[in-house]
Write a protein that holds these residues in place. Structure first.
Motif, PDB file in Angstrom:
ATOM      1  N   TYR A 136      41.718  11.403  21.574  1.00 53.90           N
ATOM      2  CA  TYR A 136      43.060  11.986  21.710  1.00 53.90           C
ATOM      3  C   TYR A 136      43.939  11.573  20.525  1.00 53.90           C
ATOM      4  O   TYR A 136      44.564  12.409  19.867  1.00 53.90           O
ATOM      5  N   PHE A 137      43.984  10.281  20.216  1.00 51.36           N
ATOM      6  CA  PHE A 137      44.813   9.795  19.105  1.00 51.36           C
ATOM      7  C   PHE A 137      44.278  10.306  17.763  1.00 51.36           C
ATOM      8  O   PHE A 137      45.056  10.711  16.892  1.00 51.36           O
ATOM      9  N   LEU A 138      42.968  10.297  17.610  1.00 48.82           N
ATOM     10  CA  LEU A 138      42.387  10.737  16.340  1.00 48.82           C
ATOM     11  C   LEU A 138      42.601  12.222  16.087  1.00 48.82           C
ATOM     12  O   LEU A 138      42.658  12.658  14.937  1.00 48.82           O
TER      13      LEU A 138
ATOM     14  N   LEU B 297      42.327   6.267   6.712  1.00 44.64           N
ATOM     15  CA  LEU B 297      42.039   6.527   5.302  1.00 44.64           C
ATOM     16  C   LEU B 297      40.560   6.788   5.026  1.00 44.64           C
ATOM     17  O   LEU B 297      40.162   6.962   3.881  1.00 44.64           O
ATOM     18  N   LYS B 298      39.731   6.825   6.094  1.00 45.92           N
ATOM     19  CA  LYS B 298      38.306   7.044   5.887  1.00 45.92           C
ATOM     20  C   LYS B 298      37.990   8.532   5.801  1.00 45.92           C
ATOM     21  O   LYS B 298      38.635   9.341   6.457  1.00 45.92           O
ATOM     22  N   LYS B 299      37.003   8.848   5.004  1.00 46.32           N
ATOM     23  CA  LYS B 299      36.527  10.232   4.902  1.00 46.32           C
ATOM     24  C   LYS B 299      35.503  10.436   6.014  1.00 46.32           C
ATOM     25  O   LYS B 299      34.368  10.015   5.919  1.00 46.32           O
TER      26      LYS B 299
ATOM     27  N   PHE C 108      45.373  13.589  13.524  1.00 48.25           N
ATOM     28  CA  PHE C 108      45.298  13.600  12.061  1.00 48.25           C
ATOM     29  C   PHE C 108      43.874  13.800  11.545  1.00 48.25           C
ATOM     30  O   PHE C 108      43.639  13.761  10.345  1.00 48.25           O
ATOM     31  N   LYS C 109      42.931  14.085  12.442  1.00 49.47           N
ATOM     32  CA  LYS C 109      41.572  14.413  12.033  1.00 49.47           C
ATOM     33  C   LYS C 109      41.173  15.743  12.673  1.00 49.47           C
ATOM     34  O   LYS C 109      41.409  15.958  13.865  1.00 49.47           O
ATOM     35  N   LYS C 110      40.564  16.610  11.876  1.00 47.99           N
ATOM     36  CA  LYS C 110      40.229  17.941  12.368  1.00 47.99           C
ATOM     37  C   LYS C 110      38.896  17.992  13.110  1.00 47.99           C
ATOM     38  O   LYS C 110      38.786  18.592  14.170  1.00 47.99           O
TER      39      LYS C 110
END
Length: 587
Positions: A109-111, A94-96, A114-116
């Motif tokens: 890898y996991f990030l 939920l962090k920007k 859902f993070k670009k």
């Protein structure tokens, strides 16, 4: 811009990667909000990381809980890495995060799902499931050597090569060799006529330690060979091997601030990397090489492609890797030709001024600015969660107002149907409202932030009133000083809920000091809350409920009066005073 540096390391650590990470975070923090995220592991080093590395306390270090299984070998490390990676993914969900940066491929890898804006800094040549995805999905890939870039170039275009660096001013000390020897007299001879050949770093086989040790045996009448550093396990093995040799000395790891003294106190610095290992031959960018260069002390180095990426014959004296006879000859030559070696050292010192941590950070940030995309954060799930929270928390309010009893008076089936419809309608309405705000925001961008704030304002209202009504229902209290205490309890829960929603969704302030922001947030919210408590007390206890009106209904009327005061006062305070964004500077 907000940068999250993810590192699965024990911090502080005696290994070089800890220094590199802390130095890069220090430089990133001068240009953007920076947070270093590491696991909370057992650490025999009890010194504060900022003190240990001599780094400014300009960024935040967040330690996430993990099972510290590294001591159980490779399997334990992999398991710990997976646990840390998943916890880091949850932490950042939920962090920007404008940029997520790191050296460890498993957390990234996991990030990357859902993070670009994920940027991977590669330090080793290997291909596994995580590396394959990062080469395909990461916004940018940085390698520390041309050798690493060549290793990955068939799988990824546009790789940036950025070798390691040094804090030049830290190593360019004005003390003389004699003065440094005096300060290190516990370990080194104070007589400068006694020659010292120094190696600083770990005692791994690929570092070429065996070659340097063989050289010391052949030159026992010419110089003292000093080995500084090594893990506890490697050092124990090394010390047992050298026994009581007078011409070989092992020195335990020193604080990084002390290393410039050691480099200046030596006559020759040696970088004996082995050619037998690919990491040494092609991939590495040794931190110690840059520190050697900044010290101005003559250097002898293995003639390897990875080393030649940084220096040439004008800067160092090369020897044939893994060939101790050649290293013996080159060491004798260096000791006999001090003027020539000093000229090379001066050339190396001039060259390394192009390899500072500041210039490295600027180069990488410029690359990031070209590669990263503005992350369009999805509003769907936050709107769903906020709407669901409103719908659920409305139930104790309806109960206290006797409306639930009225609904159930028409039969259980119809009552449950209406409640289910309510639990679906409110979240759906929240999503629809935010969607309309997005459309309107194309012409007036501030509308989306106001809409988010409004939705969270309603959520906070229902958190506040829901908890108050629940406590009122449990205790039977609806007026008097005890009711004021219930309001305070409801406020305490609401302010924490409000902080996280406003920080990470409404104002998208992912970086900065969370503790400082929370203190400011609490101050702004407390001011409006005190005003609200005064209004509540005035309406409920001073004016009192009109004749014939239930006290519980009148208490909720008092709470409704507080809404516009909270909405306007808090929004202005949060936007101007609490959640400020730092813009990136790469000039």
């Amino acid at each position: 811009m907000t940068i999250f540096y993810i590192a699965n390391i024990r911090l502080p650590t005696e290994k070089a990667h800890g220094l590199q990470i802390m130095k890069m975070c220090e430089q990133f923090a001068k240009r953007a909000d920076t947070e270093l995220v590491v696991p909370r592991r057992f650490n025999p080093i009890k010194i504060d990381p900022f003190e240990y590395y001599g780094v400014n306390r300009s960024f935040e270090i967040t330690r996430l809980p993990v099972l510290d299984l590294v001591k159980f070998g490779r399997f334990g490390f992999w398991l710990e890495s997976l646990i840390f990676s998943k916890i880091a993914a949850v932490y950042l969900f939920l962090k920007k995060a404008d940029v997520i940066y790191g050296r460890d491929e498993i957390p990234l890898y996991f990030l990357s799902f859902f993070k670009k804006n994920v940027f991977w800094e590669a330090h080793q040549g290997r291909v596994n499931f995580a590396v394959k995805r990062l080469l395909k999905k990461a916004a940018g890939v940085i390698t520390i050597s041309e050798g690493l870039k060549s290793y990955y170039k068939s799988k990824r275009d546009g790789i940036l090569v950025s070798p390691d660096a040094v804090d030049f001013n830290q190593f360019n000390i004005t003390l003389s060799k004699e003065e440094c020897r005096q300060k290190l007299s516990k370990y080194l001879p104070t007589d400068v006529d006694k020659k010292v050949v120094l190696y600083v770093g770990h005692l791994y086989e690929w570092k070429g330690i065996d070659t340097l040790l063989e050289t010391s045996h052949a030159m026992k009448n010419h110089a003292i060979f000093v080995f500084l550093g090594g893990t506890e396990k490697d050092s124990a093995i090394f010390k047992s091997g050298i026994g009581g040799l007078k011409y070989v000395q092992w020195v335990p790891p020193q604080l990084h601030q002390e290393i410039p003294l050691w480099l200046k106190a030596a006559d020759i610095l040696v970088l004996p990397n082995s050619a037998k290992y690919e990491i040494s031959r092609l991939f590495t960018s040794p931190l110690k090489l840059f520190e050697y260069m900044a010290s101005g002390t003559p250097i002898i180095a293995s003639d390897l492609p990875s080393i030649r990426e940084v220096v040439s014959e004008n800067d160092v004296l090369f020897f044939k890797p893994d060939n101790f006879q050649d290293l013996v000859e080159k060491t004798k030559y260096a000791l006999a030709n001090s003027k020539e070696m000093q000229n090379r050292a001066e050339s190396a010192k001039q060259k390394v001024q192009n390899h500072t941590w500041a210039s490295r950070a600027e180069k990488i940030l410029f690359f990031i600015a070209q590669k990263r995309t503005e992350e369009k954060k999805s509003d769907f799930w936050p709107a769903i969660l906020a709407g669901l929270g409103i719908a659920v928390l409305a139930l104790p309010i309806l109960k206290n107002l006797s409306l639930l009893d009225f609904i159930f008076s028409g039969g259980r089936k119809s009552a449950y149907f209406l409640i289910a419809l309510w639990l679906v309608f409110v979240p759906a309405g929240s999503v629809f409202g935010i969607y309309l705000a997005r459309l309107w925001a194309r012409k007036k961008p501030a509308i989306l932030q106001i809409a988010r704030y409004g939705l969270i304002g309603w959520l906070n209202t229902f958190v506040y009133t829901g908890i108050f009504n629940w406590l009122s229902w449990l205790t039977g209290v609806a007026s008097g000083l005890k009711a004021d205490l219930l309001v305070f309890a409801a406020f305490s829960v609401t302010v924490t809920n409000s902080f996280f929603w406003n920080k990470y969704w409404v104002f998208e302030s992912g970086g900065g000091s969370a503790k400082l922001e929370y203190a400011k947030f609490f101050g702004v919210t407390s001011f409006t809350a005190l005003l609200n408590i005064f209004i509540f007390h005035l309406v409920v206890n001073t004016i009192g409920a009109p004749a014939g009106l239930d006290e519980k209904i009148w208490a909720n009327v008092a709470i409704l009066i507080q809404i516009p005061v909270s909405f306007l006062g808090n929004f202005v305070g949060y936007r101007i005073f609490v959640f400020k964004k730092k813009s990136v500077n790469i000039d």
